[in-house]
Enzyme design. Structure first.
Site, PDB file in Angstrom:
ATOM      1  N   GLU A  90      35.401  37.712  55.797  1.00 16.39           N
ATOM      2  CA  GLU A  90      36.932  37.495  55.655  1.00 16.39           C
ATOM      3  C   GLU A  90      37.633  38.888  55.789  1.00 16.39           C
ATOM      4  O   GLU A  90      37.029  39.968  55.162  1.00 16.39           O
ATOM      5  CB  GLU A  90      37.440  36.748  54.532  1.00 16.39           C
ATOM      6  CG  GLU A  90      36.640  35.695  54.297  1.00 16.39           C
ATOM      7  CD  GLU A  90      37.080  34.973  53.042  1.00 16.39           C
ATOM      8  OE1 GLU A  90      38.177  35.172  52.383  1.00 16.39           O
ATOM      9  OE2 GLU A  90      36.268  33.998  52.578  1.00 16.39           O
ATOM     10  N   GLU A 157      30.374  44.325  47.118  1.00 17.00           N
ATOM     11  CA  GLU A 157      30.836  45.317  46.175  1.00 17.00           C
ATOM     12  C   GLU A 157      30.118  46.724  47.005  1.00 17.00           C
ATOM     13  O   GLU A 157      29.284  46.944  47.068  1.00 17.00           O
ATOM     14  CB  GLU A 157      29.853  44.954  44.819  1.00 17.00           C
ATOM     15  CG  GLU A 157      29.483  46.364  44.168  1.00 17.00           C
ATOM     16  CD  GLU A 157      30.905  47.160  43.621  1.00 17.00           C
ATOM     17  OE1 GLU A 157      31.962  46.189  43.206  1.00 17.00           O
ATOM     18  OE2 GLU A 157      30.986  48.292  43.771  1.00 17.00           O
ATOM     19  N   SER A 188      37.193  49.587  45.633  1.00 16.74           N
ATOM     20  CA  SER A 188      37.523  48.970  44.364  1.00 16.74           C
ATOM     21  C   SER A 188      35.788  48.491  43.974  1.00 16.74           C
ATOM     22  O   SER A 188      35.084  48.181  44.753  1.00 16.74           O
ATOM     23  CB  SER A 188      38.174  47.649  44.672  1.00 16.74           C
ATOM     24  OG  SER A 188      38.088  46.650  43.437  1.00 16.74           O
ATOM     25  N   HIS A 213      39.466  43.907  34.103  1.00 19.24           N
ATOM     26  CA  HIS A 213      39.478  42.647  33.709  1.00 19.24           C
ATOM     27  C   HIS A 213      39.640  42.488  32.300  1.00 19.24           C
ATOM     28  O   HIS A 213      39.995  41.216  31.666  1.00 19.24           O
ATOM     29  CB  HIS A 213      38.394  41.565  34.365  1.00 19.24           C
ATOM     30  CG  HIS A 213      38.700  41.832  35.801  1.00 19.24           C
ATOM     31  ND1 HIS A 213      39.632  41.900  36.455  1.00 19.24           N
ATOM     32  CD2 HIS A 213      37.665  41.686  36.847  1.00 19.24           C
ATOM     33  CE1 HIS A 213      39.480  41.862  37.790  1.00 19.24           C
ATOM     34  NE2 HIS A 213      38.166  41.670  38.039  1.00 19.24           N
ATOM     35  N   ASN A 287      43.303  33.270  40.894  1.00 22.53           N
ATOM     36  CA  ASN A 287      43.184  32.344  41.870  1.00 22.53           C
ATOM     37  C   ASN A 287      42.119  31.356  41.237  1.00 22.53           C
ATOM     38  O   ASN A 287      41.076  31.647  41.768  1.00 22.53           O
ATOM     39  CB  ASN A 287      42.965  32.924  43.115  1.00 22.53           C
ATOM     40  CG  ASN A 287      44.219  33.609  43.690  1.00 22.53           C
ATOM     41  OD1 ASN A 287      45.525  32.690  43.955  1.00 22.53           O
ATOM     42  ND2 ASN A 287      44.243  34.583  44.403  1.00 22.53           N
ATOM     43  N   CYS A 330      40.037  36.771  47.844  1.00 23.98           N
ATOM     44  CA  CYS A 330      38.518  36.789  47.964  1.00 23.98           C
ATOM     45  C   CYS A 330      37.559  35.618  48.217  1.00 23.98           C
ATOM     46  O   CYS A 330      37.408  34.848  47.059  1.00 23.98           O
ATOM     47  CB  CYS A 330      38.248  37.594  46.371  1.00 23.98           C
ATOM     48  SG  CYS A 330      37.056  38.891  46.666  1.00 23.98           S
TER      49      CYS A 330
END
Ligand code: SAH
Length: 343
Positions: A90, A157, A188, A213, A287, A330
């Protein structure tokens, strides 16, 4: 052996010389791949027909757009790309005031196992080759126009596929090619310390983003298994080295999960970790995916968390929601698409 369209200009020159060809041909070929964003060497009419024939027998990497989903709410577009072995990856194209920003995948699947992330639910399938990343940019660019910046925040990753990622970034930066500045590239990571240290030794001023996070080691471990391997204090040591060597501010992504990481103690600890560092804290409302079973905070609680961070003197923004109606987050789309194909 590297595919022809993932060789540097110098490597292409050697390939051409090995074929007994004049080395200036390498520039024409490089332009065809990286300036014009094309792959089918038979269409490279600046080359004599015989040479085109010979080159077409060599390895070339291709990637196609399988589908584009356009958001009805904003200009965001979501791509499904098909790789030569049939796998789907994607990408998202967002439009902001300085141009297009594209989110790039670096692996098919992912083996990091973050509990809230759709991309990793099926594990790692394989790494993407350098051209499979470049091709995402070229394909989007051919259809919609020049891409201003990229963020490596699609599936995968990037530091788990670092050699290929670095070759991809170098090729994208090539003066003779697409010539995107390293400053317009953001990598990232969930915090792979050896990879961060490798990057800190290179001289590419790319932006680095850490998926933080939670500021607490124990909470982070529950959300992100990789946090057990690389503890927060080691991660920050590596990031400090990055900032020191390259003079770049690090961004921190913070996926907001209600009751998990939006408590008062989180704000206090965030201040302790980031307050004295060059930082930018980017809040991403979760999400939700069904496998995780947790939710984002309500809208006013998100604003409140931001305000509490600001009051602590932190440099904080909330990621603008784009393409919510096309599952532009994602791994969600690929998962859905594959589920539907199975039905
Ligand atoms: N592996 C890299 C890059 C890919 S993920 C990394 O971990 O940083 C890009 C960002 O999206 C990460 O911050 C990731 O934690 C976040 N993310 C993944 N799934 C999400 C979801 N369901 N909701 C909100 N953010 C998510």
């Amino acid at each position: 052996m590297l595919a022809l369209n993932e060789q540097s200009l110098k490597e292409l020159k050697n390939t051409l010389e090995d074929m007994g060809q004049a080395s200036y041909r390498s520039k024409q070929i490089f332009d065809f791949f990286h300036k014009e964003g094309k792959t089918n060497i038979k269409d490279c009419t600046t080359l004599p027909k015989d040479l085109r024939e010979d080159l077409s027998k060599k390895d070339l990497c291709k990637i196609d757009i399988a589908h584009v989903f356009e958001s009805k709410k904003d200009p965001t577009k979501k791509f499904l790309f098909r790789l030569e072995d049939g796998h789907l990856i994607e990408g998202v194209l967002m439009q902001n005031n300085y141009g297009f920003s594209q989110c790039i995948s670096t692996q098919v699947g992912c083996r990091m196992g973050c509990r809230f992330c759709a991309s990793t639910q099926g594990g790692l399938v394989r790494n993407l080759s350098p051209y499979e990343m470049l091709g995402q940019v070229y394909q989007a660019s051919n259809r919609y126009g020049k891409i201003h910046s990229i963020i490596l925040m699609g599936s995968g990753e990037p530091l788990d596929n670092l050699d290929n990622v670095l070759r991809f970034l170098n090729l994208l930066n090539a003066e003779r090619g697409y010539h995107m500045s390293y400053r317009n590239m953001t990598l990232s990571t969930c915090g792979l310390v050896p990879g961060i240290l490798d990057l800190a030794k290179q001289n590419r001023k790319v932006n680095l983003a850490l998926s933080l996070h939670s500021p607490f080691q124990e909470v982070r471990e529950k959300m992100m298994p990789i946090a057990k391997r690389y503890k927060l204090n080691e991660v920050f040591k590596a990031l400090d080295e990055y900032t020191e060597n390259l003079g770049r501010r690090v961004s921190y992504e913070y996926t907001l999960i209600d009751g998990v990481n939006n408590r008062d103690q989180d704000v206090v600890k965030l201040k302790e970790l980031l307050g004295h560092r060059l930082h930018h804290l980017n809040l991403i409302p979760l999400n939700p995916i069904k496998e995780y079973g947790k939710n984002r905070p309500q809208r006013d609680k998100i604003q409140d968390f931001k305000k509490r961070c600001e009051d602590m003197g932190l440099n904080v923004t909330i990621r603008r929601e784009q393409g919510g109606d096309i599952k532009a987050s994602c791994g969600q789309l690929r998962q859905k698409f594959e589920e539907e194909e199975r039905v």
